[in-house]
Scaffold this active site. Structure first.
Site, PDB file in Angstrom:
ATOM      1  N   SER A  99       0.802  -1.070  -0.015  1.00  0.00           N
ATOM      2  CA  SER A  99       0.003   0.198  -0.053  1.00  0.00           C
ATOM      3  C   SER A  99       1.041   1.355  -0.032  1.00  0.00           C
ATOM      4  O   SER A  99       1.552   1.497   1.025  1.00  0.00           O
ATOM      5  CB  SER A  99      -0.852  -0.051   1.078  1.00  0.00           C
ATOM      6  OG  SER A  99      -2.014  -1.095   1.186  1.00  0.00           O
ATOM      7  N   LYS A 174      -7.209   1.789  -2.929  1.00  0.00           N
ATOM      8  CA  LYS A 174      -6.794   1.437  -1.535  1.00  0.00           C
ATOM      9  C   LYS A 174      -6.941   2.344  -0.540  1.00  0.00           C
ATOM     10  O   LYS A 174      -7.180   2.161   0.509  1.00  0.00           O
ATOM     11  CB  LYS A 174      -5.484   0.789  -1.669  1.00  0.00           C
ATOM     12  CG  LYS A 174      -4.800   0.304  -0.249  1.00  0.00           C
ATOM     13  CD  LYS A 174      -5.709  -0.672   0.418  1.00  0.00           C
ATOM     14  CE  LYS A 174      -5.191  -1.011   1.898  1.00  0.00           C
ATOM     15  NZ  LYS A 174      -3.861  -1.912   1.856  1.00  0.00           N
ATOM     16  N   LYS A 242       0.294   5.719   8.071  1.00  0.00           N
ATOM     17  CA  LYS A 242       1.027   5.841   6.727  1.00  0.00           C
ATOM     18  C   LYS A 242       0.159   6.122   5.758  1.00  0.00           C
ATOM     19  O   LYS A 242       0.031   7.016   4.904  1.00  0.00           O
ATOM     20  CB  LYS A 242       2.006   4.972   6.533  1.00  0.00           C
ATOM     21  CG  LYS A 242       2.767   5.030   5.158  1.00  0.00           C
ATOM     22  CD  LYS A 242       1.856   4.033   3.985  1.00  0.00           C
ATOM     23  CE  LYS A 242       1.750   2.431   4.544  1.00  0.00           C
ATOM     24  NZ  LYS A 242       1.344   1.646   3.591  1.00  0.00           N
TER      25      LYS A 242
END
Length: 296
Positions: A99, A174, A242
């Protein structure tokens, strides 16, 4: 000899280990590389092959799959004389399931094209449980032909597999996924504290809520975490921090307002600053408890 493509797998963490093992179970020849020897030993015990370097892992691979924490790690393993692009054979397919930022995926695809390597970005949702059970949702960016070639591999890893658009599209979807998940967990955490402070039977309440419109995959997967205060990491706060940075930055770039997402991003950052970054993201409950006066 198997006619299935030879696979190199780079990154054997919480997600990468069970995913690579599912490919071994599906009959693929998997050669793995990661920094932790015990993870390499685990792959070998499952029937895979441990490599001593990225170059060794990818040299004879038809398909290279990467699953590492963030953009800097993807760039570290992809570029440079010891990286994937310099050592993969021409015509190989690189599938990055990490990701990362959409732009990192776009840049990687451009650099790989110059080396004769095709690329798909294919991040996943479903957490450790989804990886183990091979029921992940896989959102893919790239060319249709490459997607079709990779689909049998994806089908050994997940259940919902969708080509979302050109390079970077999988990462964009995502990012949206992580926004929804974080806001959902935060809402569940607030409901848990509200219910407990009201003296309601929490298990009964969560069961009935999950059977109605308030129900969700998040609540199904995280209900026991809330009930048992079990925050063993399936997906760490550090990683969700993140990801919230990725989605808020990407949204700003395209002019999309994320008022609730921005607040939840700050709550995730706060939890991390308080030393809970290594816990599961369901530990957002701890932040709500602290705000509600509990000593956690």
């Amino acid at each position: 000899m198997s006619n299935l493509p030879k696979i190199a797998w780079i990154g054997l963490g919480i997600m990468g280990s069970p995913m690579s093992e599912n490919l071994v179970k599906a009959g693929y020849q998997v050669t793995g590389y990661t920094l932790e020897k015990e993870k390499l030993d685990r792959l070998a015990a499952a029937g895979g092959t441990a490599a001593g370097s990225i170059a060794e892992a990818v040299r004879d691979a038809d398909v290279i799959i990467t699953m590492v924490p963030a953009s800097p790690q993807v760039e570290a393993i992809a570029y440079g004389p010891d990286g994937i692009l310099e050592n993969a054979r021409s015509g190989a397919l690189l599938i990055d399931m990490s990701s990362i930022t959409p732009q990192t995926s776009v840049d990687l695809a451009k650099a790989a094209k110059d080396k004769g390597v095709r690329v798909l970005d294919a991040p996943v949702s479903g957490g450790e449980a989804g990886a183990i059970e091979a029921v992940l949702s896989i959102m893919v960016g790239g060319e249709q032909a490459d997607f079709e070639q990779a689909k049998p591999i994806f089908e050994a890893l997940g259940k919902t597999i969708v080509l979302c658009g050109p390079h970077g599209s999988g990462q964009t979807v995502k990012a949206a996924n992580q926004l929804i998940v974080a806001v959902n967990i935060q809402a569940c955490a607030e409901a848990v504290v509200f219910l407990e402070k009201s003296g309601v039977d929490l298990k009964a309440a969560l069961d009935v809520l999950n059977g109605g419109l308030a129900g969700s995959t998040v609540l199904t997967r995280k209900k026991d975490n809330f009930l048992n205060r079990d925050f063993k990491p399936g997906f760490r706060i550090d990683l969700h921090h993140k990801d919230m940075g990725i989605v808020t930055d990407a949204a700003r770039n395209v002019g999309a307002a994320l008022p609730v997402g921005a607040v939840v991003a700050q709550l995730v950052a706060s939890l991390r600053a308080q030393g809970d970054g290594g816990l599961d993201h369901s530990a957002l409950l701890r932040a709500v408890e602290r705000l509600s006066g509990a000593q956690v």
